[in-house]
Design a protein around this motif. Structure first.
Motif, PDB file in Angstrom:
ATOM      1  N   ALA A  85       9.347   5.796 -13.607  1.00  0.00           N
ATOM      2  CA  ALA A  85       8.458   6.314 -12.562  1.00  0.00           C
ATOM      3  C   ALA A  85       9.239   6.715 -11.322  1.00  0.00           C
ATOM      4  O   ALA A  85       8.869   7.672 -10.623  1.00  0.00           O
ATOM      5  CB  ALA A  85       7.410   5.265 -12.203  1.00  0.00           C
ATOM      6  N   TYR A  86      10.312   5.997 -11.041  1.00  0.00           N
ATOM      7  CA  TYR A  86      11.147   6.300  -9.881  1.00  0.00           C
ATOM      8  C   TYR A  86      11.682   7.721  -9.923  1.00  0.00           C
ATOM      9  O   TYR A  86      11.841   8.377  -8.885  1.00  0.00           O
ATOM     10  CB  TYR A  86      12.286   5.283  -9.849  1.00  0.00           C
ATOM     11  N   HIS A  87      11.936   8.222 -11.116  1.00  0.00           N
ATOM     12  CA  HIS A  87      12.444   9.580 -11.264  1.00  0.00           C
ATOM     13  C   HIS A  87      11.325  10.596 -11.379  1.00  0.00           C
ATOM     14  O   HIS A  87      11.593  11.785 -11.593  1.00  0.00           O
ATOM     15  CB  HIS A  87      13.383   9.671 -12.465  1.00  0.00           C
ATOM     16  N   ALA A  88      10.085  10.147 -11.261  1.00  0.00           N
ATOM     17  CA  ALA A  88       8.967  11.075 -11.064  1.00  0.00           C
ATOM     18  C   ALA A  88       8.704  11.247  -9.581  1.00  0.00           C
ATOM     19  O   ALA A  88       8.448  12.347  -9.103  1.00  0.00           O
ATOM     20  CB  ALA A  88       7.715  10.575 -11.770  1.00  0.00           C
ATOM     21  N   HIS A  89       8.774  10.145  -8.826  1.00  0.00           N
ATOM     22  CA  HIS A  89       8.697  10.197  -7.360  1.00  0.00           C
ATOM     23  C   HIS A  89       9.264   8.894  -6.812  1.00  0.00           C
ATOM     24  O   HIS A  89       8.911   7.804  -7.276  1.00  0.00           O
ATOM     25  CB  HIS A  89       7.265  10.392  -6.882  1.00  0.00           C
ATOM     26  N   GLY A  90      10.103   8.998  -5.810  1.00  0.00           N
ATOM     27  CA  GLY A  90      10.814   7.834  -5.287  1.00  0.00           C
ATOM     28  C   GLY A  90       9.922   6.776  -4.685  1.00  0.00           C
ATOM     29  O   GLY A  90      10.293   5.596  -4.632  1.00  0.00           O
ATOM     30  N   VAL A  91       8.709   7.136  -4.203  1.00  0.00           N
ATOM     31  CA  VAL A  91       7.840   6.156  -3.559  1.00  0.00           C
ATOM     32  C   VAL A  91       7.425   5.061  -4.523  1.00  0.00           C
ATOM     33  O   VAL A  91       7.103   3.942  -4.105  1.00  0.00           O
ATOM     34  CB  VAL A  91       6.604   6.859  -2.956  1.00  0.00           C
ATOM     35  N   THR A  92       7.436   5.342  -5.826  1.00  0.00           N
ATOM     36  CA  THR A  92       7.012   4.327  -6.792  1.00  0.00           C
ATOM     37  C   THR A  92       7.969   3.137  -6.832  1.00  0.00           C
ATOM     38  O   THR A  92       7.586   2.055  -7.286  1.00  0.00           O
ATOM     39  CB  THR A  92       6.906   4.936  -8.189  1.00  0.00           C
ATOM     40  N   ALA A  93       9.200   3.331  -6.359  1.00  0.00           N
ATOM     41  CA  ALA A  93      10.142   2.209  -6.326  1.00  0.00           C
ATOM     42  C   ALA A  93       9.628   1.102  -5.416  1.00  0.00           C
ATOM     43  O   ALA A  93       9.788  -0.091  -5.713  1.00  0.00           O
ATOM     44  CB  ALA A  93      11.513   2.686  -5.855  1.00  0.00           C
ATOM     45  N   PHE A  94       8.994   1.468  -4.295  1.00  0.00           N
ATOM     46  CA  PHE A  94       8.484   0.450  -3.376  1.00  0.00           C
ATOM     47  C   PHE A  94       7.329  -0.321  -4.006  1.00  0.00           C
ATOM     48  O   PHE A  94       7.173  -1.521  -3.777  1.00  0.00           O
ATOM     49  CB  PHE A  94       8.039   1.109  -2.072  1.00  0.00           C
ATOM     50  N   LEU A  95       6.507   0.354  -4.809  1.00  0.00           N
ATOM     51  CA  LEU A  95       5.432  -0.358  -5.500  1.00  0.00           C
ATOM     52  C   LEU A  95       6.011  -1.331  -6.516  1.00  0.00           C
ATOM     53  O   LEU A  95       5.547  -2.478  -6.619  1.00  0.00           O
ATOM     54  CB  LEU A  95       4.499   0.641  -6.197  1.00  0.00           C
ATOM     55  N   THR A  96       7.021  -0.909  -7.259  1.00  0.00           N
ATOM     56  CA  THR A  96       7.645  -1.795  -8.236  1.00  0.00           C
ATOM     57  C   THR A  96       8.220  -3.031  -7.554  1.00  0.00           C
ATOM     58  O   THR A  96       7.994  -4.172  -7.993  1.00  0.00           O
ATOM     59  CB  THR A  96       8.757  -1.056  -8.999  1.00  0.00           C
ATOM     60  N   VAL A 145       1.552   2.254   2.318  1.00  0.00           N
ATOM     61  CA  VAL A 145       0.170   1.777   2.212  1.00  0.00           C
ATOM     62  C   VAL A 145      -0.344   1.962   0.793  1.00  0.00           C
ATOM     63  O   VAL A 145      -1.210   1.216   0.336  1.00  0.00           O
ATOM     64  CB  VAL A 145      -0.743   2.504   3.225  1.00  0.00           C
ATOM     65  N   TRP A 146       0.182   2.944   0.067  1.00  0.00           N
ATOM     66  CA  TRP A 146      -0.242   3.112  -1.325  1.00  0.00           C
ATOM     67  C   TRP A 146       0.166   1.910  -2.161  1.00  0.00           C
ATOM     68  O   TRP A 146      -0.506   1.595  -3.144  1.00  0.00           O
ATOM     69  CB  TRP A 146       0.386   4.378  -1.920  1.00  0.00           C
ATOM     70  N   THR A 147       1.265   1.223  -1.782  1.00  0.00           N
ATOM     71  CA  THR A 147       1.715   0.073  -2.558  1.00  0.00           C
ATOM     72  C   THR A 147       0.830  -1.146  -2.343  1.00  0.00           C
ATOM     73  O   THR A 147       1.004  -2.143  -3.035  1.00  0.00           O
ATOM     74  CB  THR A 147       3.173  -0.284  -2.217  1.00  0.00           C
ATOM     75  N   SER A 148      -0.114  -1.088  -1.386  1.00  0.00           N
ATOM     76  CA  SER A 148      -1.077  -2.178  -1.256  1.00  0.00           C
ATOM     77  C   SER A 148      -2.124  -2.126  -2.356  1.00  0.00           C
ATOM     78  O   SER A 148      -2.875  -3.091  -2.547  1.00  0.00           O
ATOM     79  CB  SER A 148      -1.773  -2.119   0.110  1.00  0.00           C
TER      80      SER A 148
END
Length: 653
Positions: free
Chosen positions: A266-277, A420-423
């Motif tokens: 997912a990180y290589h789809a968009h970097g913001v997903t790393a923070f959710l992980t 905030v999306w990671t909440s």
């Protein structure tokens, strides 16, 4: 692979048929389906491996094998599977809300308005052939193109079949994926069909950036499929937290590995997903320590956290931090305070239209109530506890000294709102509401408790705030609804979605084919930024000016994107020199500018509302046919209110 819709239907049908036929949980269907789109890119990176086009051909073969196995192997099992009454609940709670929302949004269509992000994804990324440009850096998210844009090109026939209708289908598919992942997780946590629909509703109303709806801002990039993949990968780990006893290191390790692999793809789809992980790993770890206390695990986790914070603290401040801090107070989201002689920054995106603030504040409030009540519980619900910790963790990453180094050192402060999306507010709020309802369902007198009434009223009030725009003294306050953006008629933005410019692409490509010299490096096309953004990657010349995120007000465009042109208009020699210096071989001028005022820009303050109309005052629009002829250009085409001038090659002496 020649039919753009055949690979799409096959890519969707294969994992769904596999999952339904062999009773696989939804999270496994998502990991197989979405994960295969991302993993296929690695084949082409192997030494001597296949090209990306060949790799996606392998994916077609793999999907065909899955479909054949699901339909051919013991076909009588399908009758038993379809007669299974247990299918009704997941279909109604998981598939139905995701499908209804996706179909409704696809029918509605996605808004592609210059200079919004959605326009850039459509015209730039899908306007060029990315199948040969994808790069996957194994450690850092720095690829100019990633597997999501490549997969979208494969699934939807971009750029050969670039069309707004296909972009709407892509946005709807991404919406379907993230809602499918969200609703399956909500059903596993609460078991309530109604709360799954509430999850979908909160996502539609609250997801996005400020008053931009997610559907018109991030649905055309990799954020949504990346979120879907992380949510699917996190399901086994959250399921472990639902157990009554410590599950053992092996089971926890396996569940964590699934999340890490899904998170990496997912990180290589968009970097913001790393923070959710990362945030899910942190809250799951804290929840496990609360459920199954262990001094050894506590010491190990505390030491790891301390080392991470120390490493972050030694990094330098982000170079753009001071520039954001210098913004006017009304638009500033970076602030500071001093404590014991040290200066600390904190982040709060209190822009006039930050519409997700209500959902984040409600998530914080629910988290506080849950954590306060659960302090005396011997056995709080583990997975819901992990979700309840997400909003406070995001607040710490914005405010707490040293912890917020994540915001001010690893990412740009103007991107910190994405945390905030990671909440996961659209999942955590219904899950926490369910947990509180279990405690407050019956009052001391045997009737519905007053606290339960307050809970229901809070949810109803939140939906009302998100659904209906509120204004104070004629100006929108922080509770500006995204519904008005979702309901903006597509015809309203027709002057800014590229539809009036795209017809000249045929003429430009024809000129490129007839004049090989235009293919040279450094050769450019002179036009206003809007025309340059529409045609930029879809013909052979690079535009002198296109969409520039730092030049979204009229007074910055002339000096920022056409420096020196106004002065050069004073003499043919100076104009010729300016055109030569910028490598201009083609000039495209608009004959008239239709008055246009962007309602979305007025509400969001992201760009000057009449930006496109203001381009009429640019110095390049004062160029006449006679002026251009004197410096070696001739009029070769005049169509649809546009004039195209081609540089006349100098005859050899």
């Amino acid at each position: 692979m020649t039919d753009p819709f055949a690979p799409l239907l096959l890519a969707i049908a294969a994992p769904l048929l596999w999952g339904w036929r062999w009773r696989r949980p939804t999270w496994q269907v998502l990991v197989l389906g979405v994960g295969s789109w991302g993993a296929i890119g690695w084949l082409s990176l192997l030494p001597g491996g296949p090209s990306l086009r060949q790799s996606y051909g392998f994916l077609v073969g793999f999907d065909l094998v899955l479909v054949a196995a699901a339909l051919v192997v013991r076909p009588l099992r399908w009758r038993q599977r379809l007669a299974d009454r247990s299918l009704g609940r997941p279909l109604l709670a998981v598939l139905a809300p995701a499908l209804v929302c996706a179909v409704a949004l696809a029918w509605r269509g996605v808004i592609l308005e210059f200079p919004s992000d959605g326009f850039v994804y459509y015209a730039t990324y899908f306007g060029s052939d990315l199948l040969d440009t994808v790069r996957l850096d194994p450690l850092r998210y720095s690829a100019p193109a990633n597997w999501f844009f490549t997969a979208a090109s494969y699934l939807f026939g971009f750029p050969e079949a670039l069309a707004p209708g296909r972009a709407s289908l892509l946005a709807a598919l991404n919406t379907f994926l993230v809602l499918l992942a969200s609703c399956q997780l909500s059903l596993r946590l609460t078991g309530k069909v109604a709360l799954c629909w509430l999850t979908a509703l909160l996502f539609l109303l609250g997801m996005g950036h400020q008053n931009f709806s997610f559907f018109h801002q991030i649905a055309l990039n990799g954020t949504l499929p990346g979120l879907a993949l992380v949510l699917a990968g996190a399901t086994p780990l959250l399921g472990v937290l639902q157990g009554a006893t410590w599950p053992g290191v092996r089971r926890v390790g396996q569940a964590t590995a699934v999340l890490l692999v899904a998170g990496y793809i997912a990180y290589h789809a968009h970097g913001v997903t790393a923070f959710l992980t990362v945030n899910l790993l942190i809250t799951a770890t804290v929840a496990s320590l609360a459920l199954w206390p262990s001094r050894q695990r506590l010491v190990g986790c505390a030491a790891g956290a301390a080392l991470l914070l120390l490493a972050l603290n030694r990094l330098p401040w982000h170079p753009r931090l001071e520039s954001f801090y210098a913004w006017p107070e009304a638009m500033r989201f970076v602030h500071d305070y001093r404590l014991l002689g040290h200066r600390f920054f904190y982040f709060w995106p209190s822009l006039p239209v930050a519409t997700w603030e209500p959902v984040f504040l409600v998530a914080l409030a629910f988290s506080g109530v849950c954590l306060w009540l659960w302090r005396s519980w011997r056995r709080p619900p583990g997975a819901v506890l992990a979700l309840a910790l997400l909003a406070p963790l995001v607040l710490m990453e914005w405010w707490a000294p040293f912890v917020n180094d994540l915001v001010f050192k690893l990412i740009e402060p103007d991107s910190a709102y994405r945390l905030v999306w990671t909440s996961l507010f659209w999942i955590s709020i219904p899950a926490m509401a369910w947990a509180l309802d279990q405690r407050w369902r019956v009052g001391s007198h045997g009737g519905p408790s007053r606290a339960r009434g307050v809970l229901i009223a809070t949810l109803a009030g939140l939906i009302a705030v998100l659904a209906f725009p509120l204004e104070l003294r004629g100006r929108p306050n922080v509770f500006v609804s995204k519904v008005s953006h979702l309901l903006t008629p597509l015809d309203e933005v027709r002057q800014a979605d590229g539809a009036t410019i795209e017809p000249i692409l045929g003429s430009l490509r024809e000129l490129c084919d007839r004049n090989p010299r235009l293919e040279g490096n450094g050769r450019t096309l002179l036009s206003d930024p809007y025309v340059g953004a529409v045609v930029g990657t879809r013909q052979c010349l690079a535009p002198v000016a296109a969409r520039d995120i730092t030049k979204l007000a009229a007074f910055t465009v002339e000096s920022g994107q056409y420096p020196g042109l106004r002065l050069a208009l004073g003499s043919p020699a100076a104009l010729r020199a300016w055109l030569d210096d910028h490598g201009v071989d083609l000039v495209v001028l608009r004959e008239a500018y239709t008055p246009y005022m962007s309602r979305i820009a007025q509400a969001s303050n992201h760009w000057q509302p009449d930006l496109i109309t203001s381009y009429a005052d640019l110095s390049l629009n004062s160029l006449t046919t006679a002026q251009l002829q004197r410096v070696g250009f001739r009029l070769v085409k005049q169509e649809r209110g546009l004039r195209i001038y081609l540089r006349t090659p100098v005859a050899p002496r």
